[in-house]
Motif scaffolding. Sequence first.
Motif, PDB file in Angstrom:
ATOM      1  N   GLU A 168       4.433   4.644 -19.682  1.00 18.48           N
ATOM      2  CA  GLU A 168       5.290   4.350 -18.411  1.00 18.48           C
ATOM      3  C   GLU A 168       4.622   2.652 -18.733  1.00 18.48           C
ATOM      4  OE1 GLU A 168       7.238   3.827 -16.947  1.00 18.48           O
ATOM      5  OE2 GLU A 168       7.367   4.887 -14.690  1.00 18.48           O
ATOM      6  N   HIS A 169       5.229   1.864 -18.274  1.00 18.81           N
ATOM      7  CA  HIS A 169       4.231   0.252 -17.584  1.00 18.81           C
ATOM      8  C   HIS A 169       4.898   0.449 -16.031  1.00 18.81           C
ATOM      9  CE1 HIS A 169       4.560  -1.362 -21.729  1.00 18.81           C
ATOM     10  NE2 HIS A 169       5.729  -0.398 -21.381  1.00 18.81           N
ATOM     11  N   CYS A 170       3.498   0.397 -15.094  1.00 23.91           N
ATOM     12  CA  CYS A 170       3.608   0.220 -13.853  1.00 23.91           C
ATOM     13  C   CYS A 170       2.639  -0.849 -13.623  1.00 23.91           C
ATOM     14  CB  CYS A 170       3.309   1.338 -13.051  1.00 23.91           C
ATOM     15  SG  CYS A 170       1.395   2.424 -13.942  1.00 23.91           S
ATOM     16  N   ASP A 171       2.020  -1.723 -12.136  1.00 24.21           N
ATOM     17  CA  ASP A 171       1.483  -2.013 -11.285  1.00 24.21           C
ATOM     18  C   ASP A 171       0.116  -1.530 -11.274  1.00 24.21           C
ATOM     19  OD1 ASP A 171       3.040  -5.083 -11.500  1.00 24.21           O
ATOM     20  OD2 ASP A 171       4.270  -3.603 -10.308  1.00 24.21           O
ATOM     21  N   LEU A 172       0.385  -0.311 -10.745  1.00 27.09           N
ATOM     22  CA  LEU A 172      -0.446   0.603 -10.120  1.00 27.09           C
ATOM     23  C   LEU A 172      -0.265   1.924 -10.956  1.00 27.09           C
ATOM     24  CD1 LEU A 172      -3.432   1.270  -8.620  1.00 27.09           C
ATOM     25  CD2 LEU A 172      -1.556   1.524  -6.664  1.00 27.09           C
ATOM     26  N   LEU A 173      -1.656   2.633 -11.319  1.00 25.54           N
ATOM     27  CA  LEU A 173      -1.676   3.876 -12.072  1.00 25.54           C
ATOM     28  C   LEU A 173      -2.742   4.532 -10.455  1.00 25.54           C
ATOM     29  CD1 LEU A 173      -1.072   6.535 -13.441  1.00 25.54           C
ATOM     30  CD2 LEU A 173      -2.513   5.505 -14.649  1.00 25.54           C
ATOM     31  N   ILE A 174      -2.095   5.573  -9.982  1.00 29.37           N
ATOM     32  CA  ILE A 174      -3.269   6.281  -9.120  1.00 29.37           C
ATOM     33  C   ILE A 174      -4.105   8.147  -9.928  1.00 29.37           C
ATOM     34  CG2 ILE A 174      -4.231   6.838  -7.143  1.00 29.37           C
ATOM     35  CD1 ILE A 174      -1.698   4.743  -5.487  1.00 29.37           C
ATOM     36  N   ALA A 175      -4.816   8.010  -9.559  1.00 23.80           N
ATOM     37  CA  ALA A 175      -5.156   9.131 -10.355  1.00 23.80           C
ATOM     38  C   ALA A 175      -5.149  10.012  -9.295  1.00 23.80           C
ATOM     39  CB  ALA A 175      -5.660   9.116 -11.346  1.00 23.80           C
ATOM     40  N   GLY A 176      -4.541  10.987  -9.092  1.00 22.56           N
ATOM     41  CA  GLY A 176      -4.977  12.481  -8.376  1.00 22.56           C
ATOM     42  C   GLY A 176      -3.984  11.845  -6.889  1.00 22.56           C
ATOM     43  N   ALA A 177      -3.824  12.797  -6.556  1.00 22.77           N
ATOM     44  CA  ALA A 177      -2.596  12.347  -4.952  1.00 22.77           C
ATOM     45  C   ALA A 177      -3.026  13.357  -4.168  1.00 22.77           C
ATOM     46  CB  ALA A 177      -1.695  12.676  -5.127  1.00 22.77           C
ATOM     47  N   GLY A 178      -4.218  13.295  -3.520  1.00 23.88           N
ATOM     48  CA  GLY A 178      -5.154  13.415  -2.658  1.00 23.88           C
ATOM     49  C   GLY A 178      -5.310  12.480  -1.510  1.00 23.88           C
ATOM     50  N   PRO A 179      -5.318  12.674  -0.218  1.00 24.13           N
ATOM     51  CA  PRO A 179      -5.667  11.630   0.825  1.00 24.13           C
ATOM     52  C   PRO A 179      -5.666  10.328   0.397  1.00 24.13           C
ATOM     53  CG  PRO A 179      -7.497  12.868   1.378  1.00 24.13           C
ATOM     54  CD  PRO A 179      -6.980  13.888   0.151  1.00 24.13           C
ATOM     55  N   ALA A 180      -6.979  10.320  -0.200  1.00 23.73           N
ATOM     56  CA  ALA A 180      -7.158   8.331  -1.040  1.00 23.73           C
ATOM     57  C   ALA A 180      -5.934   8.115  -1.595  1.00 23.73           C
ATOM     58  CB  ALA A 180      -8.365   8.189  -1.580  1.00 23.73           C
ATOM     59  N   GLY A 181      -5.628   8.723  -2.613  1.00 27.70           N
ATOM     60  CA  GLY A 181      -4.556   8.780  -3.683  1.00 27.70           C
ATOM     61  C   GLY A 181      -3.308   8.567  -2.561  1.00 27.70           C
ATOM     62  N   ILE A 182      -3.691   9.348  -2.233  1.00 25.71           N
ATOM     63  CA  ILE A 182      -1.545   9.159  -1.195  1.00 25.71           C
ATOM     64  C   ILE A 182      -1.423   7.837  -0.082  1.00 25.71           C
ATOM     65  CG2 ILE A 182      -0.353  10.177   1.075  1.00 25.71           C
ATOM     66  CD1 ILE A 182      -0.671  12.651  -0.005  1.00 25.71           C
ATOM     67  N   ALA A 183      -3.127   7.247   0.175  1.00 28.65           N
ATOM     68  CA  ALA A 183      -2.743   6.210   0.940  1.00 28.65           C
ATOM     69  C   ALA A 183      -2.806   5.365   0.326  1.00 28.65           C
ATOM     70  CB  ALA A 183      -3.781   6.152   1.784  1.00 28.65           C
ATOM     71  N   ALA A 184      -2.843   4.922  -0.928  1.00 29.57           N
ATOM     72  CA  ALA A 184      -3.235   3.912  -2.166  1.00 29.57           C
ATOM     73  C   ALA A 184      -1.718   4.186  -2.710  1.00 29.57           C
ATOM     74  CB  ALA A 184      -3.919   4.086  -3.323  1.00 29.57           C
ATOM     75  N   ALA A 185      -0.975   4.817  -2.241  1.00 28.74           N
ATOM     76  CA  ALA A 185      -0.008   4.606  -2.931  1.00 28.74           C
ATOM     77  C   ALA A 185       0.882   4.228  -1.923  1.00 28.74           C
ATOM     78  CB  ALA A 185       0.574   5.940  -3.546  1.00 28.74           C
ATOM     79  N   LEU A 186       1.008   4.333  -1.147  1.00 32.14           N
ATOM     80  CA  LEU A 186       1.440   3.952   0.399  1.00 32.14           C
ATOM     81  C   LEU A 186       1.609   2.488   0.838  1.00 32.14           C
ATOM     82  CD1 LEU A 186       1.299   6.544   2.683  1.00 32.14           C
ATOM     83  CD2 LEU A 186       3.239   6.013   2.144  1.00 32.14           C
ATOM     84  N   ALA A 187       0.591   2.386   0.288  1.00 33.95           N
ATOM     85  CA  ALA A 187       0.215   0.876   0.990  1.00 33.95           C
ATOM     86  C   ALA A 187       1.040   0.175  -0.469  1.00 33.95           C
ATOM     87  CB  ALA A 187      -1.137   0.536   0.904  1.00 33.95           C
ATOM     88  N   ALA A 188       0.388   0.168  -1.269  1.00 30.48           N
ATOM     89  CA  ALA A 188       0.790  -0.241  -2.891  1.00 30.48           C
ATOM     90  C   ALA A 188       2.261  -0.956  -2.789  1.00 30.48           C
ATOM     91  CB  ALA A 188       0.437  -0.242  -3.900  1.00 30.48           C
ATOM     92  N   ALA A 189       3.061   0.447  -3.031  1.00 32.59           N
ATOM     93  CA  ALA A 189       4.877   0.542  -2.726  1.00 32.59           C
ATOM     94  C   ALA A 189       5.096   0.091  -1.725  1.00 32.59           C
ATOM     95  CB  ALA A 189       4.760   2.305  -2.536  1.00 32.59           C
ATOM     96  N   ALA A 190       4.653   0.116  -0.363  1.00 34.80           N
ATOM     97  CA  ALA A 190       4.910  -1.162   0.285  1.00 34.80           C
ATOM     98  C   ALA A 190       5.924  -2.401   0.212  1.00 34.80           C
ATOM     99  CB  ALA A 190       4.895  -0.792   1.929  1.00 34.80           C
ATOM    100  N   THR A 191       4.669  -3.268  -0.805  1.00 35.03           N
ATOM    101  CA  THR A 191       4.993  -4.683  -0.967  1.00 35.03           C
ATOM    102  C   THR A 191       6.281  -4.046  -2.617  1.00 35.03           C
ATOM    103  OG1 THR A 191       3.357  -3.936  -2.717  1.00 35.03           O
ATOM    104  CG2 THR A 191       2.302  -4.638  -0.893  1.00 35.03           C
ATOM    105  N   GLY A 192       6.253  -3.205  -2.440  1.00 33.64           N
ATOM    106  CA  GLY A 192       7.619  -3.699  -3.315  1.00 33.64           C
ATOM    107  C   GLY A 192       6.649  -2.671  -5.102  1.00 33.64           C
ATOM    108  N   ALA A 193       5.737  -3.717  -5.195  1.00 34.69           N
ATOM    109  CA  ALA A 193       4.576  -2.893  -6.420  1.00 34.69           C
ATOM    110  C   ALA A 193       5.213  -1.286  -6.885  1.00 34.69           C
ATOM    111  CB  ALA A 193       3.424  -2.801  -6.272  1.00 34.69           C
ATOM    112  N   ARG A 194       5.083  -1.767  -8.278  1.00 38.20           N
ATOM    113  CA  ARG A 194       5.741  -0.469  -8.968  1.00 38.20           C
ATOM    114  C   ARG A 194       4.765   0.406  -9.166  1.00 38.20           C
ATOM    115  NH1 ARG A 194       9.923   0.147 -13.466  1.00 38.20           N
ATOM    116  NH2 ARG A 194       8.750   2.183 -14.288  1.00 38.20           N
ATOM    117  N   VAL A 195       4.229   1.738  -8.611  1.00 38.96           N
ATOM    118  CA  VAL A 195       3.664   2.808  -8.637  1.00 38.96           C
ATOM    119  C   VAL A 195       3.413   4.128  -8.842  1.00 38.96           C
ATOM    120  CG1 VAL A 195       2.198   3.700  -7.073  1.00 38.96           C
ATOM    121  CG2 VAL A 195       2.904   1.449  -6.431  1.00 38.96           C
TER     122      VAL A 195
END
Lengths: 999, 98
Positions: A168-195
Amino acid sequence: MTQQFRTAAGGLIDRSRPITFQFDGKTYQGFHGDTLASALIANGQHLIARSFKYHRPRGFMTAGSEDPNAIVQLRTGSRKEPNTRATTIELFDGLEANSQNRWPSLAFDAMAINNVFSPLLSAGFYYKTFMWPVSFWTSVYEVFIRKAAGLGVAATEADPDHYEQCHEHCDLLIAGAGPAGIAAALAAAATGARVVIADEHPLIGGSLNSERLTIDGKSGVEWAAEQMEILSKMDNVRVMTRTTVFGYYDHNTMAAIEKVNDHVAIPAAGQVRQRMWTIYPKRVVIAAGATERPLTFGNNDKPGIMLASAVRTYINQYGVKPGTRAIVTTNNNDAYRTAFDLHNAGVQVLAVVDSRPNPDEHLAAQLAAISIRLITGKTVGSAEGRQHVAYVQLVSTDGHTSDPERIDCDLIASSGGWNPNVHLHSQSGAKPVYEDSIASFIPGISRQDESSVGAAKGSFHLQDCLDQGHAAGVDAAKMAGFKVKPKAKKVATAKDEGTYAIEALWVSPTPHNKSYKQFIDQQNDVKVSDVELAAQEGYDSVELLKRYTTQGMATDQGKTSNVNALAVLAGQRGDPVPEVGTTTFRPPYVPVALGVFAGHTVGNDFMPIRRTAIHDWNVKNNAVFIEAGLWLRARYYPQKVGDTLDDCYIRETNNTRGNVALVDVTTLGKIDIQGPDAPEFLNRLYINNWLKLPVGRARYGAMLREDGMAFDDGTTSHLSENHFFMTTTTANAAPVLSHMEYYHQTVWPELDVVFCSVTEQWTGIAIAGPNSRKLLEKVLDIDISNEAFPFMAVGECKMNNITGRLFRISFSGELAYELNVPADFGEQAWTELLEAGKEMNVSSYGTEALGTMRIEKGHVAGSELDGRTTVKDLGLEGMANRNKHFIGKHNSQRPGLLEEGRLQVVGFKSLESGRNLRIGAHLVDDSIKLDSVSQSQGHITTTTYSPSLGCGIALGLLKDGASRHGQQIDAVFPLDDEKVRVEICHPVFIDPKGELVRA
Amino acid sequence: MLRIECPWCGVRNEDEFSYGGDATLERPSDDDSIEAWSRFVHTRKNPAGKHTEHWQHVNGCRAWIVVERNTLTHEIYSTAPASPILPAGKKSTRGLNT
């Protein structure tokens, strides 16, 4: 009554879906959403395992993948899996688990005698005890150790499940989907980045699912579920649950394991059980959270002693009560939550024991409001009870231990503080650093494109986690080139939960200062006293300590114990913790099954298989195959039931030597070479001369490596002006092409020549035997008389509708031709030749007869071109033209390669009737019993029974062999106590003058 | 897993490449001594740090390339075609970590 320890309501379990399962043969009930651990606790079963060394009873210490104790044998039969963690196994109907490392039963374990003799089993006891005599190492000690220290039993049948590997290729990999991971995913995904966001649990949310927290006015559980909904609907986001990012490698290459079907009894048809992901993100955000560490006190390993956070998880996420009368013991603010949650769930909290003399006033007031006793400046000195905690003895942290207070209880919730999960950060090559304010290690300076956020960074405040996650997500998107809109979505707002504060307490005083077992690494049974002993014996660096005591080397990799061990070592050395350092974390973060590393590359799919155009015909005609590199080649062709290998190759050899036969030689490497400088290029590659080879002729050539050793041989033909055609040995086809590309691209780029492999494009058929001309004359359109088409002639020809190339070359030593036709016509050409030769009894032959005839003819091949022989050793030196430059020319003349005493190629004939020779047999003088390689004068490289000579023959490499023809020597094979008398001879056994090939 | 940027194909996994050794050595001429030729084959520096080396994109376009790599950290500073006369071949200096 079942599940008597369930709370009345609550938890993320589905109480409408009961599940039946078995542990140690007894049937229990749990609910969908349970782990094996939570379901057993719901039934009051806390005793789960016996410890590794002392066989002490152990219970659940944690509620996650860091648990050192709760390892069980899962499933049965071919799906049997040892050493799985009950705390991570999702409950499914029909689950069967068994405890391990106990006999005859978990409650009564005979090996618990080790606990009594524990003074004999201290740190390094293997090294000290199992030393002498050497003969006992394998016969006595190993047998004993294996029996005593077993950790489960692997399945003995083949694994019936499938595993696969994905990229899998992506712009951002987030290891862990707790509150911090979710916040990171929401912020990056809103820009169109592949998360890509991955979490080891079946639900995203991390601590939100196990705590009672509030975000944006909603419960943490609700908020997490809503974000899951939002993220999984976005095209540029992949949410991966049940997926653990377990490895951080060079150049931001990440590995993750997805447990696709571990939560069901058997994967549905066509589904894989586990999937290995290799992920190539531009940036990594580590939101892996933190792991709580326990306090270290006497008998701190008893069932009923849990991490304070695990107690909250069992209550809040699984709706189970881990006890009825609880003590909370802590050195920090966080564990107070456990007291509140226990109280809220209706469990009696007897006391919060805070080792700090002056705890947080606000928290103290909250406890007072619900009438929970707060004891300060004291800590648990020891836990007592047989197979479960029955009471604790409290001691003062100032060292006053003579009048311990006893409190009866059945649950100790223990917290020694939180360790950020710096594992992936450390794996990336960075060094974690010690942070005093949290008494633990936090990420240091990044070495790759990663950052840690939230608890993984040592920030335990929920709003900080959300803020840091959001910022990291925005940064990652920016770095990947995405525009962040100024009105980017606002960060979520958490309800304030107070601050985190800690005063380190590494080891508790013991009641009356008596000696107690104070465990650090519970999986490997490493105690405080073991670490102290190791330090006293000089193993006082962290890397030595680890190896001497096995601290942190069990399957949990010391997730709950490493920092505690480090602190004890620091105390013993009298150094502050940061000076002792920390060990390097290595992948995998969690145990990963070997099957998923193999993926689909098992059995016949282990390597690609190359098949020639004749393959289907070979299959239809009962060929027995042999692997030659990736190729499948026909080895011999049985004609009737009971035909042996010997029957076949002797028949095939005789028909070739006496008549005519065909062999598939497609696997030889073929390289098409074109350009005006092609002759010069060949002239530099080969040791012999190529400038004057006329069109329509082939030549045998040998090439060297740059170090002067023989590399490869074969024939190259001059097809037309500026057009040559090279053949290589089957084994060296790829290395020769790379070798040519290297010289063409880096050394002689000025040469106007191009080339490429055409091995697959042409089918090669050798037609060999005295009747080969007669056969070909029937089908070819060109004159192939000896005058028109002499030995080494090359020309284009037509066979019916097929245009091919004919080469008059011979590997068998007989009159022979090689016909190359385009691969699409390979099988047609083969069958038409057989059809045309039917009346003259043409046959096919395989590699076994091919090899026999090459040995009889004395052609060297891979077994003689072993990288250690020169062309002089091989008897080919006469070919070299030293008036020109060629690769390896100078290095082949190094003095050591020209000296006497080198191994040279010779032939051998067995002098003992009916006895063949052995590959690898050593050549020794008469009457010497070989007991040292120095007595060996050489070895046999290849052997056969020669149908033409009627005896066993061989080629081999013998010291000064070229001058010893006619002498006798012994070929010995000491492994089987074999000895055969042989005569040394010229390597060419038949037709030494080459009259047959020129006939 | 190293990620190597082939000047022709882009960033690819290490397992598409094969290693070809030190790219800084100068090949002696036919007139040079056996000793010089032996040194060329056998004497190697073992630098801890930046190293210029040959790799072949053997499971790709088969080009030999020159890779500047840090032997301690595996950082790759640049990749370029090995052949001085192959067309265009812009030298890539894009770090793989940026």
